[in-house]
Design a protein around this motif. Sequence first.
Motif, short mmCIF file in Angstrom:
data_model
loop_
_atom_site.label_atom_id
_atom_site.label_comp_id
_atom_site.label_asym_id
_atom_site.label_seq_id
_atom_site.Cartn_x
_atom_site.Cartn_y
_atom_site.Cartn_z
N LEU A 58 0.85 -1.19 0.00
CA LEU A 58 0.00 0.00 0.00
C LEU A 58 0.89 1.24 0.00
N LEU A 59 0.59 2.17 -0.89
CA LEU A 59 1.41 3.37 -1.06
C LEU A 59 1.01 4.45 -0.07
N ARG A 60 2.02 5.10 0.52
CA ARG A 60 1.80 6.21 1.45
C ARG A 60 2.66 7.39 1.03
N TRP A 61 2.09 8.59 1.15
CA TRP A 61 2.82 9.82 0.83
C TRP A 61 2.96 10.65 2.10
N HIS A 62 4.21 10.85 2.50
CA HIS A 62 4.52 11.69 3.66
C HIS A 62 4.88 13.08 3.15
N HIS A 63 3.88 13.94 3.09
CA HIS A 63 4.09 15.30 2.59
C HIS A 63 4.82 16.11 3.67
N PRO A 64 5.84 16.88 3.30
CA PRO A 64 6.63 17.60 4.31
C PRO A 64 5.85 18.67 5.08
N VAL A 65 4.75 19.16 4.52
CA VAL A 65 3.95 20.19 5.19
C VAL A 65 2.60 19.65 5.66
N LEU A 66 1.93 18.88 4.79
CA LEU A 66 0.58 18.42 5.08
C LEU A 66 0.54 17.13 5.89
N GLY A 67 1.68 16.48 6.03
CA GLY A 67 1.69 15.19 6.73
C GLY A 67 1.26 14.07 5.80
N LEU A 68 0.59 13.08 6.35
CA LEU A 68 0.20 11.90 5.56
C LEU A 68 -0.98 12.25 4.67
N VAL A 69 -0.77 12.15 3.35
CA VAL A 69 -1.84 12.41 2.38
C VAL A 69 -2.39 11.05 1.95
N PRO A 70 -3.70 10.84 2.09
CA PRO A 70 -4.27 9.52 1.75
C PRO A 70 -4.21 9.22 0.26
N PRO A 71 -4.01 7.96 -0.11
CA PRO A 71 -3.95 7.58 -1.53
C PRO A 71 -5.21 7.98 -2.30
N ALA A 72 -6.36 7.91 -1.64
CA ALA A 72 -7.61 8.28 -2.32
C ALA A 72 -7.58 9.72 -2.78
N GLU A 73 -6.74 10.55 -2.17
CA GLU A 73 -6.65 11.95 -2.55
C GLU A 73 -5.59 12.18 -3.63
N PHE A 74 -4.44 11.51 -3.51
CA PHE A 74 -3.37 11.84 -4.46
C PHE A 74 -3.28 10.92 -5.67
#
Length: 198
Positions: A58-74
Amino acid sequence: AQGGSGLAFFAPHLHESAERRLGLSADLRRTLLYHELELVYQPTFDLRDGGIEGLEALLRWHHPVLGLVPPAEFVPIAEEQGSIVEIGRFVLDAACRQAAAWAPLHDRFIVGVNVSGRQLRDPAFADDVLAALSAHGLDPSLLRLELTESVLVQANETARRGVEAVCDAGVQLAIDDFGTGHSWIGHLQQIHAHVIKL
C-alpha cells in the motif's frame, strides 16, 4: 467534469479544495526526488488455516507540510497528470525488492501490487514489471498484480497484451473490487485471473 450547459454556485470550500488539489498536483512531481513515498504492507490470510498467505503493498505519501496524504486523494491526481506511471515503477521496484528479501524466510509469500489504469495503458508496462522482477531476482509467481474490474473492462489492446505478457512470465493476476462495477461473468473467461477479490 459535469459537461456543458450547467450551473454551479461558488462556495468557499470549493475554492479551498481546488487550491489544495493544485498544490498536491505540483508537489506530486517531486515526491520521488525527495523520497516522500513509501510502501506499507497489509497481510492477506488463508482462512483455511489462519496463516498469512501474502501481503498487499500500500502506497503512502509523507508530505513535508501536510503530513500523511491519503492515496484516495493523491492517486487520482497522479493518474490525471501522468506521474502515476513513474510512481508505479517505484512501487513495483520497492515491492519486488522487499518480496525478494522476504523470500528466503517464507515458503510462498506473495506480494500484491495495485496497478492503475494509466499505468496499465503505458506501452512499457510489461517491461517495467519484468525489469523489477529481474533486478531483484524475484520468482514471478511471488508477485500478484491487482487490477480493478473497471480498469480491466476499459483496457485497450496494448493493456491487454501487457497483462498477457506478465501472466505468461508467471506473474499472478488479481481482479480487485469484482462485483462493484461492470460485473460480467464473461470477463472471467477472457481474463485468466488467479484471484478474485469481492
